[in-house]
Design an enzyme around this catalytic site. Sequence first.
Site, PDB file in Angstrom:
ATOM      1  N   ARG A   1      -1.215  -9.199   2.911  1.00  0.00           N
ATOM      2  CA  ARG A   1      -1.005  -8.406   1.688  1.00  0.00           C
ATOM      3  C   ARG A   1       0.471  -8.002   1.585  1.00  0.00           C
ATOM      4  NH1 ARG A   1       1.418  -4.172  -0.120  1.00  0.00           N
ATOM      5  NH2 ARG A   1       0.759  -3.022   1.721  1.00  0.00           N
ATOM      6  N   ASP A   2       0.919  -7.127   2.464  1.00  0.00           N
ATOM      7  CA  ASP A   2       2.301  -6.630   2.409  1.00  0.00           C
ATOM      8  C   ASP A   2       3.290  -7.795   2.494  1.00  0.00           C
ATOM      9  OD1 ASP A   2       4.531  -4.934   2.558  1.00  0.00           O
ATOM     10  OD2 ASP A   2       3.547  -3.535   3.908  1.00  0.00           O
TER      11      ASP A   2
ATOM     12  N   HIS B   1       3.201   3.124   9.700  1.00  0.00           N
ATOM     13  CA  HIS B   1       3.495   1.872   8.991  1.00  0.00           C
ATOM     14  C   HIS B   1       5.018   1.770   8.881  1.00  0.00           C
ATOM     15  CE1 HIS B   1       2.502  -1.089   5.598  1.00  0.00           C
ATOM     16  NE2 HIS B   1       3.802  -0.884   5.450  1.00  0.00           N
TER      17      HIS B   1
ATOM     18  N   HIS C   1       8.667  -0.315   8.687  1.00  0.00           N
ATOM     19  CA  HIS C   1       9.362  -1.549   8.337  1.00  0.00           C
ATOM     20  C   HIS C   1      10.606  -1.650   9.207  1.00  0.00           C
ATOM     21  CE1 HIS C   1       7.435  -2.934   4.380  1.00  0.00           C
ATOM     22  NE2 HIS C   1       6.642  -2.016   4.897  1.00  0.00           N
TER      23      HIS C   1
ATOM     24  N   CYS D   1       9.255  -4.291   0.272  1.00  0.00           N
ATOM     25  CA  CYS D   1       8.830  -3.337  -0.740  1.00  0.00           C
ATOM     26  C   CYS D   1       9.403  -3.833  -2.049  1.00  0.00           C
ATOM     27  CB  CYS D   1       9.349  -1.936  -0.396  1.00  0.00           C
ATOM     28  SG  CYS D   1       8.819  -0.677  -1.575  1.00  0.00           S
TER      29      CYS D   1
ATOM     30  N   ASN E   1       8.188  -5.737   7.359  1.00  0.00           N
ATOM     31  CA  ASN E   1       7.456  -4.859   8.279  1.00  0.00           C
ATOM     32  C   ASN E   1       7.874  -5.211   9.707  1.00  0.00           C
ATOM     33  OD1 ASN E   1       5.746  -5.210   5.810  1.00  0.00           O
ATOM     34  ND2 ASN E   1       4.457  -3.766   6.900  1.00  0.00           N
TER      35      ASN E   1
HETATM   36 ZN    ZN Z   1       4.747  -2.006   4.109  1.00  0.00          ZN
END
Ligand code: ZN
Length: 308
Positions: free
Chosen positions: A17-18, A211, A213, A244, A253
């Site tokens: 996803r990210d 979370h 990065h 992002c 990430n």
């Molecule tokens: Zn993220």
Amino acid sequence: MSFSMPDHVKVREVGPRDGFQNEPEVIPTAEKVRLIGLLMQTGLRRMEVTSFVRPDVIPQLADAAAVLEGIERVDGVSLSVLIPNERGLDNALKLQDRFDEVSVFMSASESHNQHNVNRSVQESLAGLERVIARAREAGLGCEAVIATSFGCPYEGHVRPEHVYEIAERLAAAGAGEIGFGDTTGMANPLQVREFFRSAFERLPGVELTAHFHNTRGQGLANVFAALEVGVASFESSFGELGGCPVPAGSTGNIASEDLVSMLHEMGIATGIELPRLLDASAAVQMLLGRPLGSHLLTAGPIDWHQSR
Ligand code: ZN
């Protein structure tokens, strides 16, 4: 200070996803499903696999339903989908037997939230409270991620007190897990340690997830600082994919394989087989056709040279 490292941590893989969300070229659905399949064979127990965002906003994830339908479920692997709003939840619930958890998200700072989702912090909070309540009614687990928890690219410092207040409201709405995002790579280890130390006091009974990065190379140092105060849940992305949408330049990430390698070397269990994880990362690097940020993909695991 007390020093109570966890001996086991949970790792949620968010690359599908990210990571994929930030890839400019649309990845074929079959390739996504294949890569998710490889990740599911690594021993990972948590994975965020797609997002029900508007297809015109993020064309890369327009195949959310097809991805969910294509995944072969593995016992014990909890799949989550990212949900931006109630309409996204409506779409996701049509495939409710294909996943276990939802993640909802907002930013702690006004300007990042406006840039990212075009809403005020209060508007986002009110909307997410409804999404969380409905997801819980549907029997789904719920993680709420607060981006810019450690700093905002537009506003700079973000008051921890403000972040805790948002977290308390999301927890009260039914989120059993709160993720604190350093979406644009602004956190430093001392800040992270103080932040989580107080967060545990403010949010008893809530699972706290970090979370990070690696935008400015401080991702793993921040992991260590979080571990020191007892954080035992992390999110990361294979290959160091990710970023992002705003502002530009907000890169990856922390790499799952770099995270898992560091944890294992420190004697902290994850349940993940590093060689298999590296195979998945090598596969996504091959597919994307460019060197990814992951350090282990370049250097190999620590025991690699001895074993050959
Ligand atoms: Zn993220």
